[in-house]
Design an enzyme around this catalytic site. Structure first.
Site, PDB file in Angstrom:
ATOM      1  N   SER A  49      -4.915   2.446  -7.754  1.00 45.12           N
ATOM      2  CA  SER A  49      -5.278   1.114  -7.425  1.00 45.12           C
ATOM      3  C   SER A  49      -6.672   1.181  -6.757  1.00 45.12           C
ATOM      4  O   SER A  49      -6.958   1.855  -6.002  1.00 45.12           O
ATOM      5  CB  SER A  49      -4.622   0.459  -6.432  1.00 45.12           C
ATOM      6  N   HIS A  78      -5.339  -0.182 -11.953  1.00 46.35           N
ATOM      7  CA  HIS A  78      -4.714  -1.410 -11.480  1.00 46.35           C
ATOM      8  C   HIS A  78      -5.485  -2.173 -10.563  1.00 46.35           C
ATOM      9  O   HIS A  78      -6.401  -1.454  -9.480  1.00 46.35           O
ATOM     10  CB  HIS A  78      -3.408  -0.581 -10.536  1.00 46.35           C
ATOM     11  N   ASP A 132      -6.149  -5.147  -7.727  1.00 53.17           N
ATOM     12  CA  ASP A 132      -5.574  -5.914  -6.970  1.00 53.17           C
ATOM     13  C   ASP A 132      -6.319  -7.321  -6.607  1.00 53.17           C
ATOM     14  O   ASP A 132      -7.144  -7.038  -5.598  1.00 53.17           O
ATOM     15  CB  ASP A 132      -5.161  -5.180  -5.713  1.00 53.17           C
ATOM     16  N   MET A 137      -6.692 -10.604  -4.519  1.00 55.30           N
ATOM     17  CA  MET A 137      -5.977 -11.352  -3.331  1.00 55.30           C
ATOM     18  C   MET A 137      -6.983 -12.521  -2.729  1.00 55.30           C
ATOM     19  O   MET A 137      -8.123 -12.247  -2.822  1.00 55.30           O
ATOM     20  CB  MET A 137      -5.873 -10.345  -2.109  1.00 55.30           C
ATOM     21  N   HIS A 142      -3.346  -7.442 -11.036  1.00 55.98           N
ATOM     22  CA  HIS A 142      -2.056  -7.922 -10.343  1.00 55.98           C
ATOM     23  C   HIS A 142      -2.647  -9.075  -9.413  1.00 55.98           C
ATOM     24  O   HIS A 142      -3.594  -8.751  -8.289  1.00 55.98           O
ATOM     25  CB  HIS A 142      -1.660  -6.754  -9.516  1.00 55.98           C
ATOM     26  N   MET A 177      -2.461 -11.557  -6.724  1.00 51.28           N
ATOM     27  CA  MET A 177      -1.402 -11.967  -5.628  1.00 51.28           C
ATOM     28  C   MET A 177      -2.333 -13.146  -4.988  1.00 51.28           C
ATOM     29  O   MET A 177      -2.993 -13.198  -4.103  1.00 51.28           O
ATOM     30  CB  MET A 177      -1.793 -10.974  -4.323  1.00 51.28           C
ATOM     31  N   MET A 188       7.287  -4.853  -6.070  1.00 54.45           N
ATOM     32  CA  MET A 188       6.616  -4.221  -4.878  1.00 54.45           C
ATOM     33  C   MET A 188       7.269  -3.489  -4.129  1.00 54.45           C
ATOM     34  O   MET A 188       8.441  -3.873  -3.674  1.00 54.45           O
ATOM     35  CB  MET A 188       6.104  -5.562  -4.049  1.00 54.45           C
ATOM     36  N   GLY A 224      -0.531  -7.237   0.355  1.00 50.45           N
ATOM     37  CA  GLY A 224      -1.793  -7.530   1.068  1.00 50.45           C
ATOM     38  C   GLY A 224      -2.498  -6.365   1.415  1.00 50.45           C
ATOM     39  O   GLY A 224      -3.991  -6.533   1.607  1.00 50.45           O
ATOM     40  N   PHE A 225      -1.979  -5.405   1.848  1.00 52.78           N
ATOM     41  CA  PHE A 225      -2.835  -4.059   2.158  1.00 52.78           C
ATOM     42  C   PHE A 225      -2.425  -2.825   1.601  1.00 52.78           C
ATOM     43  O   PHE A 225      -1.276  -2.554   1.182  1.00 52.78           O
ATOM     44  CB  PHE A 225      -2.719  -4.007   3.631  1.00 52.78           C
ATOM     45  N   GLY A 226      -3.588  -2.023   1.269  1.00 53.94           N
ATOM     46  CA  GLY A 226      -3.230  -0.737   0.688  1.00 53.94           C
ATOM     47  C   GLY A 226      -2.939   0.076   1.892  1.00 53.94           C
ATOM     48  O   GLY A 226      -2.885  -0.176   3.171  1.00 53.94           O
ATOM     49  N   GLY A 227      -2.326   1.334   1.694  1.00 53.99           N
ATOM     50  CA  GLY A 227      -1.947   2.250   2.565  1.00 53.99           C
ATOM     51  C   GLY A 227      -0.705   2.215   3.459  1.00 53.99           C
ATOM     52  O   GLY A 227      -0.651   2.684   4.586  1.00 53.99           O
ATOM     53  N   ASP A 250       4.770  -0.329  -7.177  1.00 53.82           N
ATOM     54  CA  ASP A 250       3.313  -0.686  -6.204  1.00 53.82           C
ATOM     55  C   ASP A 250       3.614  -0.894  -4.751  1.00 53.82           C
ATOM     56  O   ASP A 250       4.193  -1.698  -4.252  1.00 53.82           O
ATOM     57  CB  ASP A 250       3.042  -1.877  -6.833  1.00 53.82           C
ATOM     58  N   GLY A 251       3.019   0.082  -4.117  1.00 52.52           N
ATOM     59  CA  GLY A 251       2.947   0.004  -2.673  1.00 52.52           C
ATOM     60  C   GLY A 251       3.465   1.508  -1.897  1.00 52.52           C
ATOM     61  O   GLY A 251       4.823   1.656  -2.254  1.00 52.52           O
ATOM     62  N   GLY A 252       2.645   2.265  -1.658  1.00 50.76           N
ATOM     63  CA  GLY A 252       3.004   3.391  -0.931  1.00 50.76           C
ATOM     64  C   GLY A 252       3.411   4.499  -1.570  1.00 50.76           C
ATOM     65  O   GLY A 252       4.485   5.408  -1.424  1.00 50.76           O
ATOM     66  N   GLY A 307      -2.640   3.886  -4.992  1.00 54.46           N
ATOM     67  CA  GLY A 307      -4.045   3.587  -4.377  1.00 54.46           C
ATOM     68  C   GLY A 307      -4.400   4.856  -3.621  1.00 54.46           C
ATOM     69  O   GLY A 307      -5.252   5.797  -3.866  1.00 54.46           O
ATOM     70  N   SER A 308      -3.909   4.818  -2.406  1.00 55.55           N
ATOM     71  CA  SER A 308      -4.320   5.669  -1.302  1.00 55.55           C
ATOM     72  C   SER A 308      -4.070   7.185  -1.628  1.00 55.55           C
ATOM     73  O   SER A 308      -4.658   7.969  -1.488  1.00 55.55           O
ATOM     74  CB  SER A 308      -3.606   5.540  -0.050  1.00 55.55           C
TER      75      SER A 308
HETATM   76  C1  DX5 Z   1      -0.583  -3.735  -2.085  1.00 53.53           C
HETATM   77  C2  DX5 Z   1      -1.363  -3.702  -3.490  1.00 53.53           C
HETATM   78  C3  DX5 Z   1      -0.954  -2.175  -3.864  1.00 53.53           C
HETATM   79  C4  DX5 Z   1      -1.726  -1.468  -3.034  1.00 53.53           C
HETATM   80  C5  DX5 Z   1      -1.141   0.081  -3.422  1.00 53.53           C
HETATM   81  O1  DX5 Z   1      -0.864  -5.412  -1.720  1.00 53.53           O
HETATM   82  O2  DX5 Z   1      -0.617  -4.596  -4.534  1.00 53.53           O
HETATM   83  O3  DX5 Z   1      -1.386  -2.198  -5.360  1.00 53.53           O
HETATM   84  O4  DX5 Z   1      -3.141  -1.494  -3.318  1.00 53.53           O
HETATM   85  O5  DX5 Z   1      -2.207   0.842  -2.695  1.00 53.53           O
HETATM   86  P1  DX5 Z   1      -1.424   2.142  -1.637  1.00 53.53           P
HETATM   87  O6  DX5 Z   1      -0.838   2.963  -2.795  1.00 53.53           O
HETATM   88  O7  DX5 Z   1      -2.300   2.564  -0.871  1.00 53.53           O
HETATM   89  O8  DX5 Z   1      -0.260   1.473  -0.838  1.00 53.53           O
HETATM   90 ZN    ZN Z   2      -0.948  -4.063  -6.740  1.00 52.22          ZN
END
Ligand code: DX5
Ligand code: ZN
Length: 228
Positions: free
Chosen positions: A20, A45, A47, A49, A78, A80, A149, A154-157, A187-189, A209-210
């Protein structure tokens, strides 16, 4: 007939790793995408927003277009955003290869999915952790990817929510019962500690992502998610 079924099965067993961009260094986006591709990324990917559907603002079609112009990598976009129908054409023109829209957004879902495919792109449908699978099931014949999801978007990490695994397994079961053909994306964590459980539940596309962009060795991180 048998051969076709085998091909489909193989397709959705193949792991796709999609770093991401949200976790990249935004001061050098082109270099960051190139770094991900060199490290073994299959897709990127992206994102998007809008500060309304989720409580964060990231980037829009101009950045998608810049990434598309700089690279040949498959762009998994993606959205959002509250009104994906209103902005859809701009993301198509920006060079998105696959566009995922949320079931929770304000639009005619069937019509948006139809427009994505009519433009020759792949259609994805995303659902939040709290949304039941029954909400997306009516669209299974209209999608190329179901995005489950594994965090509240909304946020990475953020931390992976293991309770979503059950929904992934149920989606995979309904897919084979109904002879549907779509990828299941998480997607997410996502990292090497949970990618294996997601894969065994039925997900084959791993957004990370992270755990990729912020890893000391991105190639090793992608390799470990692929083999987890
Ligand atoms: C969350 C995003 C994800 C996110 C993934 O709202 O849709 O794509 O950036 O990042 P990590 O892997 O850091 O959770
Ligand atoms: Zn995403």
């Amino acid at each position: 007939m048998v051969r076709i079924i085998l091909v489909i099965t193989k397709h959705f067993n193949e792991r796709v790793i999609a770093p991401s961009l949200l976790a990249a260094d935004f001061s050098k986006i082109g270099d960051e995408v190139a770094r991900a591709v060199r490290a073994g990324a299959d897709w990127m990917h992206l994102d998007v927003m809008d500060g309304h559907f989720v409580d964060n603002i990231s980037f829009g079609p101009a950045i998608v277009h810049a990434v598309d112009a700089a690279n040949d990598v498959f762009l998994d976009v993606h959205l959002m955003i509250s009104r994906p129908d209103h902005y859809l054409q701009r993301f198509i023109e920006a060079g998105s290869d696959l566009i995922s829209v949320h079931i929770e957004a304000e639009h005619d879902v069937a019509e948006t999915l139809r427009r994505i495919r009519a433009a020759g792109r792949q259609a994805g449908l995303a659902l939040n952790p709290a949304t039941p699978l029954s909400a997306v099931q009516p669209y299974f014949d209209q999608i190329d990817l179901l995005l489950c999801m594994t965090v509240v978007p909304g946020f990475g990490g953020q931390s992976f929510m293991p309770e979503v695994l059950e929904k992934i397994a149920a989606a995979a079961a309904l897919r084979s019962q109904g002879n549907h053909s779509f990828h299941i994306e998480v997607d997410g964590g996502i990292d090497a500690s949970n990618a294996g459980s997601c894969y065994h539940a039925g997900a084959n596309v791993m957004v990370a992502g992270s755990s990729t962009f912020r890893a000391p060795d991105m190639a090793a991180a992608i390799h470990s998610i692929r083999n987890a």
